[in-house]
Scaffold this active site. Sequence first.
Site, PDB file in Angstrom:
ATOM      1  N   TYR A   1       7.138   1.490   0.466  1.00 47.28           N
ATOM      2  CA  TYR A   1       6.783   0.120   0.801  1.00 47.28           C
ATOM      3  C   TYR A   1       7.838  -0.849   0.267  1.00 47.28           C
ATOM      4  CZ  TYR A   1       4.071  -4.240   0.802  1.00 47.28           C
ATOM      5  OH  TYR A   1       3.641  -5.531   0.990  1.00 47.28           O
TER       6      TYR A   1
ATOM      7  N   LYS B   1      10.462  -3.462   2.347  1.00 43.62           N
ATOM      8  CA  LYS B   1      10.488  -4.907   2.160  1.00 43.62           C
ATOM      9  C   LYS B   1      11.879  -5.382   1.723  1.00 43.62           C
ATOM     10  CE  LYS B   1       6.245  -5.781   3.334  1.00 43.62           C
ATOM     11  NZ  LYS B   1       5.938  -6.527   4.585  1.00 43.62           N
TER      12      LYS B   1
END
Length: 239
Positions: free
Chosen positions: A162, A166
């Site tokens: 994750y 990002k």
Amino acid sequence: MKTVLITGANQGIGFETAKQLAQLGYFVYVGSRDKNKGLDAIKKLNDLGVTNVEFVELDVTSIASIQKAKELLDAKLGSLDVLINNAGISGGQPQNISAIKMENLRNVFDTNFLGAVQTTQQFIPLLTKSKEPRIVNVSSGLGSLAIHSNTQNSNFGIYDAYSCSKTALNAFTVMLANEFKNSNFKINSVTPGYTATNLNHYQGTQTVEQGAKVIVKYATLGTEAPTGGFFGDEGALDW
């Protein structure tokens, strides 16, 4: 009335952002890959007295779905004022980068990074027809390399995929903002902060009402506002 498209807006921060922008007088297109969930979100907004909203079926991992949504809005509007790339997934576990399965890593990047890129590419032609086009990429503090480089928090390993997605999204923001630096575009990454949503199993420390505020702020920037930055509710963040 200015128009907004928000991906992944059927729940959580996306839903709250849609509500807040609609209450500010924007016409909001609520993007959702699941038609039933999208229509349910519209009903919930209508029940709250928010009527300047409409559902758009949109799966950011499917170029065919994105193109269909673009053609729909092009026929309805001919232009778009704001695009908010909010759709995202946390990904399966384990995520520690030394052992994560490539399938898991690809799935996370497919939604969180590639999905935002291909959605933006498809909607750029509509955005360029706006007098004040805005793009907000919903990132995370976990996308900050500075934070990861200066922390001993061992729990970050469970969000490695994750976090990487990002970081990539932040890089996309910089590149895109640089490409459109001589235009009226304002393109920024924002982090809502640690907000309690389905993404983190509702473990966040702030509400969706609080988390959505920074997204709304950068979606409604004036002409003298910054572009190509990374912001939280307290201002600029380190990349």
